[in-house]
Design an enzyme around this catalytic site. Structure first.
Site, PDB file in Angstrom:
ATOM      1  N   LYS A  93     -25.552  29.848 -11.242  1.00 17.71           N
ATOM      2  CA  LYS A  93     -26.417  31.251 -11.616  1.00 17.71           C
ATOM      3  C   LYS A  93     -27.775  30.943 -11.045  1.00 17.71           C
ATOM      4  CE  LYS A  93     -23.987  32.534 -15.877  1.00 17.71           C
ATOM      5  NZ  LYS A  93     -24.110  32.669 -17.528  1.00 17.71           N
ATOM      6  N   ASP A 137     -26.202  38.612 -19.670  1.00 13.89           N
ATOM      7  CA  ASP A 137     -25.667  37.746 -20.945  1.00 13.89           C
ATOM      8  C   ASP A 137     -26.550  38.083 -22.134  1.00 13.89           C
ATOM      9  OD1 ASP A 137     -24.058  36.340 -19.637  1.00 13.89           O
ATOM     10  OD2 ASP A 137     -25.503  34.790 -18.968  1.00 13.89           O
ATOM     11  N   MET A 175     -22.526  31.036 -29.223  1.00 15.20           N
ATOM     12  CA  MET A 175     -22.129  31.588 -27.894  1.00 15.20           C
ATOM     13  C   MET A 175     -21.101  30.993 -27.239  1.00 15.20           C
ATOM     14  SD  MET A 175     -26.388  31.312 -26.681  1.00 15.20           S
ATOM     15  CE  MET A 175     -25.898  31.774 -25.092  1.00 15.20           C
TER      16      MET A 175
END
Length: 274
Positions: free
Chosen positions: A67, A104, A216
Site C-alpha cells: 500500500k 479503508d 478492524m
C-alpha cells in the site's frame, strides 16, 4: 468482447476474499468484469502494476505489503489517500495517469454508521495502534466530527506523529496503552495483535456499559479484543468484515460508477462462515 479486468495485488494473496466479494458485486449489479488475485514479487510491485495496466486492466486493489509503494507510485492521489500515506485502489484517468485512492477509512465509517447504526458525531473515540491501518482510517473518522479521538499506542512517539499529522478541528491526543483509564463511547482496535491471539495492555476502566468495541480484524470466531471488551461489559462488539466489504464497495463505485448493496453480500459471507 472480453470482460473488463480487475484484480487485487499483494504478497501473500491466496487468502484474499476480494475476488469473491467483487464477483458478488458484479453479479448483483450486472457488470461485465473479471476480478482475480495477483501475487506480486516483493521486489517488483511497480512492474506488476505496469504489466497489468499495459494488458488493458481497468483497476487494482492493493493489499499488504504494497500500500505504501502504491502511494509512491501514483501520479495523482485523492484527498483521502494523501494523508493516509497508503493507497489501496488504483485506476487510470482519461489521460492515462495512474491514480490512487484509499477506501479503508470510508469503509470503516460506512460499516459503523450504516450497517450498525453507531453514531460518530460528538462521541469519545479511542483508537488502538498507530501503524498504517490506523493512519488509513483517521481522516474519514475525524471528518465525522467526534467529540474527541485518543490514539493509544505502545510507542507514544508514533501516536504523537499521527496527532501532529491529522491535527485540526477535532480534539486529538496521543497516549501510551498504560496511561488511558477513563471509559470511551467507541474503542477501535487498529492493531494486529488479535490475529496473533494477543492484546495490548489495556485497563478495564476503558469500558463501561455504553461502550462499543470495534476490531478492524475479523475471523471465524470472536476476536480476542472483542472478547476482552465483552468481558469488561461492553454493550456491543463488532468485527471488521463489514469494513472489508464496504471498502471494496467504495473501490467498486470508483471504478464502475455503481454502488452495490453491501448488506446482501455481507449476509452471504456470514452464512458461509466468515
Amino acid at each position: 468482447m472480453s470482460s473488463d479486468l480487475y484484480a487485487v495485488v499483494g504478497n501473500p494473496i491466496s487468502h484474499s476474499k476480494s475476488p469473491l466479494i467483487h464477483s458478488l458485486f458484479a453479479a448483483q449489479t450486472h457488470q461485465d468484469m473479471e476480478y482475480t488475485a495477483i501475487q506480486a514479487p516483493l521486489d517488483d510491485f511497480a512492474g506488476t502494476v505496469s504489466g497489468f495496466f499495459s494488458r488493458g486492466g481497468k483497476g487494482l486493489n492493493v493489499t499488504v505489503p504494497f500500500k505504501e509503494q502504491a502511494w509512491e507510485l501514483v501520479t495523482w492521489r485523492s484527498d483521502r489517500a494523501g494523508p493516509a500515506g497508503a493507497v489501496n485502489t488504483l485506476y487510470r484517468d482519461a489521460e492515462g495517469h495512474l491514480c490512487g485512492d484509499n477506501t479503508d477509512g470510508v469503509g470503516l465509517v460506512r460499516d459503523l454508521t450504516l450497517n450498525h447504526g453507531v453514531p460518530l458525531r460528538n462521541q469519545r473515540v479511542l483508537v488502538l495502534g498507530a501503524g498504517g491501518a490506523v493512519r488509513g482510517i483517521l481522516g474519514p473518522l475525524l471528518a465525522e466530527q467526534p467529540a474527541e479521538v485518543v490514539i493509544a499506542n505502545r510507542t507514544l512517539t508514533k501516536a504523537q506523529a499521527l496527532v501532529d499529522l491529522f491535527a485540526g478541528g477535532v480534539r486529538l491526543s496521543a497516549e501510551g496503552f498504560d496511561s488511558v483509564r477513563e471509559p470511551f463511547d467507541l474503542i477501535i482496535n487498529g492493531t494486529s495483535a488479535s490475529l496473533q491471539g494477543d492484546l495490548p495492555p489495556l485497563d478495564p476502566s476503558l469500558v463501561d456499559e455504553s461502550t462499543i468495541s470495534y476490531d478492524m480484524m475479523y475471523g471465524f470466531e470472536t476476536t480476542v479484543f472483542n472478547r476482552w471488551a465483552e468481558h469488561q461489559g461492553a454493550c456491543r462488539s463488532i468485527d471488521g468484515l463489514g469494513m472489508l466489504v464496504e471498502q471494496a464497495a467504495e473501490a467498486f463505485w470508483l471504478w464502475r460508477g455503481v454502488r452495490p448493496d453491501t448488506s446482501k453480500v455481507l449476509s452471504q459471507l456470514r452464512q458461509e462462515g466468515f
